[in-house]
Scaffold this active site. Structure first.
Site, PDB file in Angstrom:
ATOM      1  N   GLU A   1      38.908  17.563  15.710  1.00 38.04           N
ATOM      2  CA  GLU A   1      38.705  18.279  15.543  1.00 38.04           C
ATOM      3  C   GLU A   1      40.381  18.891  13.602  1.00 38.04           C
ATOM      4  O   GLU A   1      39.732  20.576  14.383  1.00 38.04           O
ATOM      5  CB  GLU A   1      39.541  18.789  17.016  1.00 38.04           C
ATOM      6  CG  GLU A   1      38.828  18.944  17.818  1.00 38.04           C
ATOM      7  CD  GLU A   1      39.339  19.309  18.919  1.00 38.04           C
ATOM      8  OE1 GLU A   1      39.787  20.490  19.320  1.00 38.04           O
ATOM      9  OE2 GLU A   1      39.007  18.452  19.887  1.00 38.04           O
TER      10      GLU A   1
ATOM     11  N   HIS B   1      40.250  17.420  11.071  1.00 40.88           N
ATOM     12  CA  HIS B   1      39.513  18.423   9.966  1.00 40.88           C
ATOM     13  C   HIS B   1      38.941  18.998  10.347  1.00 40.88           C
ATOM     14  O   HIS B   1      38.715  20.248   9.461  1.00 40.88           O
ATOM     15  CB  HIS B   1      38.253  17.512   9.342  1.00 40.88           C
ATOM     16  CG  HIS B   1      39.243  15.726   9.460  1.00 40.88           C
ATOM     17  ND1 HIS B   1      38.895  14.631  10.838  1.00 40.88           N
ATOM     18  CD2 HIS B   1      39.437  15.097   8.225  1.00 40.88           C
ATOM     19  CE1 HIS B   1      39.583  13.688  10.102  1.00 40.88           C
ATOM     20  NE2 HIS B   1      39.852  13.576   9.097  1.00 40.88           N
TER      21      HIS B   1
ATOM     22  N   ARG C   1      43.525   7.659  13.464  1.00 44.95           N
ATOM     23  CA  ARG C   1      44.080   6.826  13.725  1.00 44.95           C
ATOM     24  C   ARG C   1      44.062   6.345  15.434  1.00 44.95           C
ATOM     25  O   ARG C   1      44.357   5.806  16.305  1.00 44.95           O
ATOM     26  CB  ARG C   1      44.781   6.453  13.164  1.00 44.95           C
ATOM     27  CG  ARG C   1      44.837   5.398  12.449  1.00 44.95           C
ATOM     28  CD  ARG C   1      46.218   5.458  11.727  1.00 44.95           C
ATOM     29  NE  ARG C   1      46.346   4.065   9.989  1.00 44.95           N
ATOM     30  CZ  ARG C   1      46.269   4.965   9.312  1.00 44.95           C
ATOM     31  NH1 ARG C   1      46.278   6.388   8.996  1.00 44.95           N
ATOM     32  NH2 ARG C   1      45.541   4.526   8.201  1.00 44.95           N
TER      33      ARG C   1
END
Ligand code: PAF
Length: 289
Positions: free
Chosen positions: A37, A39, A190
């Site tokens: 979200e 991005h 990550r």
């Protein structure tokens, strides 16, 4: 317009140039894929601001050291493609490593000075040179009017702004706020590495930042004392190990002994084998204490 997916530098450059010649604004959202979200927030803002929107997906090897997670970095191209089609992106630029870096590549962009000496640069000394180099290449290929970066990577954002200024790129850098899960964890590709127990511990980054903010609201101005309190919060958390915590000036990125004006409180914490970063900006003039 139907979304195009292009691997070739030559074809991407041609398509973007054509848009410029037609008088259209070109926006670029550079990513390493495995979109979340955070991005999507960048993409939506870029979609609103520009006529032609390019998203690059390239896991850039030069910003990883040999001991880091380049080979295991999460990737899901099909999912990314479908998310970006839903957002009305015009072009995905997804070159191979060989397309971006010829075997003879020997030119890199290095932003020197205070901006790249503390915080992430200490444990990842190769990182900012890798980022600046690949972003400069993307800028040269796509030649966007605007490029979008998240505030979670505050130091990366500052480095890119400095590079744009110093190398006279005619590109507006747009910074977009951090997107968080409901419990405060900043969105990051990550986060996918965390198992359920580690995921619980990972909220400690934002908790430590909020604790610092509360101390400042209560009148504390001594950075050493604030950092010591943050350290206690992090050290009391299972799986958590501090890489750095610091309070720096938002412009120079120099550590601040006392809080004055605008500061960035930045943390990097290992949750087991996953290194996460987060930050908040505090402007004393906006605080109602
Ligand atoms: O923030 C990222 O995802 C990367 O560092 C970037 C800016 C796409 C360069 O590889």
């Amino acid at each position: 317009m139907l979304m195009k997916t292009v691997q070739s530098i030559v074809d991407t450059r041609l398509l973007c140039r054509l848009q410029r010649y037609q008088g259209n604004n070109v926006g670029l959202v550079p990513t390493m894929g495995f979109l979340h979200e955070g991005h999507i927030r960048l993409v939506r803002q870029a979609r609103r601001d520009n006529d032609f929107l390019v998203v690059s997906i390239f896991v850039n090897p030069t910003q990883f050291s040999p001991s880091e997670d380049f080979s295991t970095y999460p990737r899901n191209f099909e999912q990314d493609q479908s998310l970006l089609a839903d957002e009305g992106v015009d072009l995905i630029f997804c070159p191979s490593t060989e397309e971006m870096y010829s075997s003879e590549n020997s030119t890199f962009v290095e932003v020197t000075g205070q901006l790249t000496t503390n915080l992430c640069a200490i444990s990842r000394p190769h990182f900012f040179c890798g980022v600046a180099s690949v972003v400069a290449k993307l800028f040269n290929i796509i030649d966007p009017h605007r490029a979008y970066f998240g505030q979670k990577d505050a130091q990366q954002l500052a480095v890119i702004k400095r590079m744009v200024r110093d190398l006279n790129f005619d590109i507006e850098i747009v910074s977009v706020p951090i997107v968080r899960d409901d419990d405060g964890l900043a969105k990051s590709s990550r986060n996918a590495y965390l198992n359920p127990d580690q995921r619980k511990s990972s909220t400690v980054l934002f908790r430590a930042l909020q604790h610092a903010e509360m101390l400042i609201i209560d009148g504390e101005r001594n950075s050493g004392r604030i950092l010591a309190e943050m350290e206690k919060v992090i050290q009391a958390t299972e799986y958590a190990r501090i890489d750095y915590i610091d309070i720096v000036c938002t412009n120079s990125f120099e550590s601040q002994e006392y809080i004055n004006g605008e500061v960035l409180i930045a943390v990097a914490v290992w949750i087991a084998d996953t290194r996460l970063i987060d930050n908040i900006q505090i402007d004393l003039s906006n605080l109602t204490s």
